[in-house]
Design a protein around this motif. Structure first.
Motif, PDB file in Angstrom:
ATOM      1  N   ASN A  71       1.490 -29.166  17.978  1.00 58.83           N
ATOM      2  CA  ASN A  71       1.782 -28.526  19.423  1.00 58.83           C
ATOM      3  C   ASN A  71       0.571 -28.526  20.099  1.00 58.83           C
ATOM      4  OD1 ASN A  71       4.431 -28.777  18.841  1.00 58.83           O
ATOM      5  ND2 ASN A  71       4.767 -26.762  18.204  1.00 58.83           N
ATOM      6  N   MET A  72      -0.682 -28.461  19.364  1.00 52.91           N
ATOM      7  CA  MET A  72      -1.943 -28.335  20.268  1.00 52.91           C
ATOM      8  C   MET A  72      -2.432 -29.618  20.420  1.00 52.91           C
ATOM      9  SD  MET A  72      -4.159 -25.743  17.919  1.00 52.91           S
ATOM     10  CE  MET A  72      -4.257 -24.059  18.526  1.00 52.91           C
ATOM     11  N   LYS A  73      -3.288 -29.477  21.976  1.00 51.88           N
ATOM     12  CA  LYS A  73      -4.093 -30.650  22.117  1.00 51.88           C
ATOM     13  C   LYS A  73      -5.202 -30.944  21.236  1.00 51.88           C
ATOM     14  CE  LYS A  73      -2.150 -30.753  26.704  1.00 51.88           C
ATOM     15  NZ  LYS A  73      -2.578 -31.131  28.183  1.00 51.88           N
ATOM     16  N   GLY A  74      -5.744 -31.949  21.219  1.00 53.15           N
ATOM     17  CA  GLY A  74      -6.950 -32.477  20.286  1.00 53.15           C
ATOM     18  C   GLY A  74      -8.205 -31.331  20.581  1.00 53.15           C
ATOM     19  N   ARG A  75      -8.423 -31.109  21.673  1.00 54.33           N
ATOM     20  CA  ARG A  75      -9.482 -30.172  22.174  1.00 54.33           C
ATOM     21  C   ARG A  75      -9.348 -28.879  21.641  1.00 54.33           C
ATOM     22  NH1 ARG A  75     -13.515 -30.215  25.808  1.00 54.33           N
ATOM     23  NH2 ARG A  75     -14.147 -28.170  26.932  1.00 54.33           N
ATOM     24  N   LEU A  78      -9.983 -28.675  17.761  1.00 49.04           N
ATOM     25  CA  LEU A  78     -11.339 -28.707  17.640  1.00 49.04           C
ATOM     26  C   LEU A  78     -12.111 -27.165  17.978  1.00 49.04           C
ATOM     27  CD1 LEU A  78     -12.322 -32.200  18.809  1.00 49.04           C
ATOM     28  CD2 LEU A  78     -12.147 -31.438  16.568  1.00 49.04           C
ATOM     29  N   GLU A  79     -11.529 -26.654  19.074  1.00 49.42           N
ATOM     30  CA  GLU A  79     -11.878 -25.407  19.351  1.00 49.42           C
ATOM     31  C   GLU A  79     -11.521 -24.452  18.276  1.00 49.42           C
ATOM     32  OE1 GLU A  79     -10.760 -22.652  23.200  1.00 49.42           O
ATOM     33  OE2 GLU A  79     -11.464 -24.496  23.598  1.00 49.42           O
ATOM     34  N   PHE A  80     -10.155 -24.439  17.699  1.00 51.42           N
ATOM     35  CA  PHE A  80      -9.621 -23.353  16.551  1.00 51.42           C
ATOM     36  C   PHE A  80     -10.702 -23.678  15.594  1.00 51.42           C
ATOM     37  CE2 PHE A  80      -7.559 -23.072  12.758  1.00 51.42           C
ATOM     38  CZ  PHE A  80      -7.099 -21.525  12.887  1.00 51.42           C
ATOM     39  N   LEU A 102     -12.010 -40.811  20.638  1.00 59.63           N
ATOM     40  CA  LEU A 102     -10.878 -39.888  20.346  1.00 59.63           C
ATOM     41  C   LEU A 102     -10.709 -39.298  21.721  1.00 59.63           C
ATOM     42  CD1 LEU A 102      -8.560 -38.590  19.015  1.00 59.63           C
ATOM     43  CD2 LEU A 102     -10.259 -36.655  18.444  1.00 59.63           C
ATOM     44  N   ASP A 103      -9.629 -39.394  22.298  1.00 58.40           N
ATOM     45  CA  ASP A 103      -9.001 -38.694  23.396  1.00 58.40           C
ATOM     46  C   ASP A 103      -8.568 -37.423  23.222  1.00 58.40           C
ATOM     47  OD1 ASP A 103      -7.865 -37.793  25.879  1.00 58.40           O
ATOM     48  OD2 ASP A 103      -6.359 -39.355  26.046  1.00 58.40           O
ATOM     49  N   ALA A 104      -9.119 -36.192  23.171  1.00 59.72           N
ATOM     50  CA  ALA A 104      -9.089 -34.893  22.885  1.00 59.72           C
ATOM     51  C   ALA A 104      -8.055 -34.322  23.605  1.00 59.72           C
ATOM     52  CB  ALA A 104     -10.404 -34.368  22.692  1.00 59.72           C
ATOM     53  N   SER A 105      -7.751 -34.925  24.701  1.00 63.10           N
ATOM     54  CA  SER A 105      -6.817 -34.220  25.726  1.00 63.10           C
ATOM     55  C   SER A 105      -5.422 -34.400  25.346  1.00 63.10           C
ATOM     56  CB  SER A 105      -6.849 -34.655  27.162  1.00 63.10           C
ATOM     57  OG  SER A 105      -6.528 -36.173  27.453  1.00 63.10           O
ATOM     58  N   ARG A 106      -5.170 -35.211  24.326  1.00 59.22           N
ATOM     59  CA  ARG A 106      -3.575 -35.295  23.640  1.00 59.22           C
ATOM     60  C   ARG A 106      -3.330 -34.418  22.912  1.00 59.22           C
ATOM     61  NH1 ARG A 106      -2.808 -41.723  22.979  1.00 59.22           N
ATOM     62  NH2 ARG A 106      -0.650 -41.048  23.472  1.00 59.22           N
ATOM     63  N   SER A 112      -1.612 -41.109  17.158  1.00 60.15           N
ATOM     64  CA  SER A 112      -1.216 -42.001  16.131  1.00 60.15           C
ATOM     65  C   SER A 112      -1.807 -41.575  14.945  1.00 60.15           C
ATOM     66  CB  SER A 112      -1.744 -43.581  16.379  1.00 60.15           C
ATOM     67  OG  SER A 112      -3.383 -43.398  16.662  1.00 60.15           O
ATOM     68  N   THR A 113      -1.621 -42.041  13.676  1.00 62.39           N
ATOM     69  CA  THR A 113      -2.318 -41.621  12.560  1.00 62.39           C
ATOM     70  C   THR A 113      -3.699 -41.742  12.753  1.00 62.39           C
ATOM     71  OG1 THR A 113       0.048 -42.293  11.305  1.00 62.39           O
ATOM     72  CG2 THR A 113      -2.074 -42.132  10.072  1.00 62.39           C
ATOM     73  N   GLY A 114      -4.151 -43.105  13.099  1.00 61.69           N
ATOM     74  CA  GLY A 114      -5.780 -43.045  13.278  1.00 61.69           C
ATOM     75  C   GLY A 114      -6.357 -42.221  14.183  1.00 61.69           C
ATOM     76  N   MET A 115      -5.620 -41.899  15.222  1.00 59.77           N
ATOM     77  CA  MET A 115      -6.078 -40.686  16.145  1.00 59.77           C
ATOM     78  C   MET A 115      -6.129 -39.237  15.281  1.00 59.77           C
ATOM     79  SD  MET A 115      -4.266 -41.891  19.606  1.00 59.77           S
ATOM     80  CE  MET A 115      -4.941 -40.521  20.571  1.00 59.77           C
ATOM     81  N   ARG A 116      -5.317 -38.898  14.725  1.00 65.29           N
ATOM     82  CA  ARG A 116      -5.239 -37.685  13.875  1.00 65.29           C
ATOM     83  C   ARG A 116      -6.214 -37.716  13.073  1.00 65.29           C
ATOM     84  NH1 ARG A 116       0.500 -38.567  14.119  1.00 65.29           N
ATOM     85  NH2 ARG A 116       0.435 -39.029  11.817  1.00 65.29           N
ATOM     86  N   GLN A 117      -6.564 -38.998  12.452  1.00 65.92           N
ATOM     87  CA  GLN A 117      -7.746 -39.099  11.240  1.00 65.92           C
ATOM     88  C   GLN A 117      -8.923 -38.767  12.008  1.00 65.92           C
ATOM     89  OE1 GLN A 117      -7.452 -39.104   8.173  1.00 65.92           O
ATOM     90  NE2 GLN A 117      -9.404 -40.043   7.385  1.00 65.92           N
ATOM     91  N   LYS A 118      -9.307 -39.271  13.081  1.00 65.96           N
ATOM     92  CA  LYS A 118     -10.376 -38.917  14.038  1.00 65.96           C
ATOM     93  C   LYS A 118     -10.727 -37.767  14.476  1.00 65.96           C
ATOM     94  CE  LYS A 118     -10.287 -43.705  16.520  1.00 65.96           C
ATOM     95  NZ  LYS A 118     -10.332 -44.200  17.813  1.00 65.96           N
TER      96      LYS A 118
END
Length: 193
Positions: A71-75, A78-80, A102-106, A112-118
């Motif tokens: 439920n969190m955004k990527g940013r 990373l902050e957490f 990586l678009d950390a605002s999503r 996608s799986t690849g974005m979660r890996q990034k």
């Protein structure tokens, strides 16, 4: 089974082998998630199982099945991770995310799986610790991003950090590793420095 090795500071050690050969099990033993049935595993003189809390302070670990807050955004993810560890570096995590495209605002659930890996890689590689343990770090990534991950591993080596990572991709291991251990049925069948 009979897997004895040491990895000095600044060495990149690759673990190769087919599925079920013991690569992930070895990494889980080093993280103290599993207790050895015989022998021992140590990091910096600490027993990986008995002293796992202290061992975890020395290690940044990327599991093969990284779970992130959906439920969190990527940013925010990373902050957490930057805040829960004393060696966390949010600015560096964001720089790595940018390098990996990586678009950390999503929101994680919409990645996608690849974005979660990034995202997981940005969190793990940004930690300022002496040892990186990476289980299949380039899985689900396109070739361009794989190259960037390998560049980040080389930079970790130049910073005198030790990296142990598993892979199925021989060319990746050849590009960055100082040492390769090939496992088969839980046993090391080749160890080349």
């Amino acid at each position: 089974d009979g897997c004895t090795f040491s990895a000095p500071a600044g060495q990149v050690c690759g673990l190769l082998g087919p599925n079920g050969s013991g690569k992930t099990t070895l990494l889980r033993l080093l993280m103290g998630f599993l207790r050895p049935t015989a022998g021992s595993a140590t990091i910096d003189g600490l027993d990986c199982y008995a002293d796992r809390v202290r061992v975890h302070q020395l290690v940044s670990y990327l599991p093969g099945d990284a779970r992130l807050f959906r439920n969190m955004k990527g940013r925010k993810v990373l902050e957490f991770f930057s805040q829960v560890r004393p060696d966390g570096d949010f600015k560096r995590a964001m720089q790595i995310a940018d390098r990996l495209g990586l678009d950390a605002s999503r929101q994680v659930a919409k990645c996608s799986t690849g974005m979660r890996q990034k995202l997981a890689l940005a969190a793990v590689l940004s930690m300022n610790c002496p040892l990186l343990i990476l289980d299949e770090p380039t899985s689900n990534l396109d070739p361009t991003v794989r190259g960037e991950v390998l560049a980040l591993i080389r930079e970790a080596r130049q910073a005198d950090r030790t990296v142990i990572f598993s892979s199925h991709v021989m060319s990746e291991v050849e590009q960055v590793c100082d040492r390769v251990i090939i496992l088969r049925e839980g046993k090391p069948v080749h160890d080349q420095v």
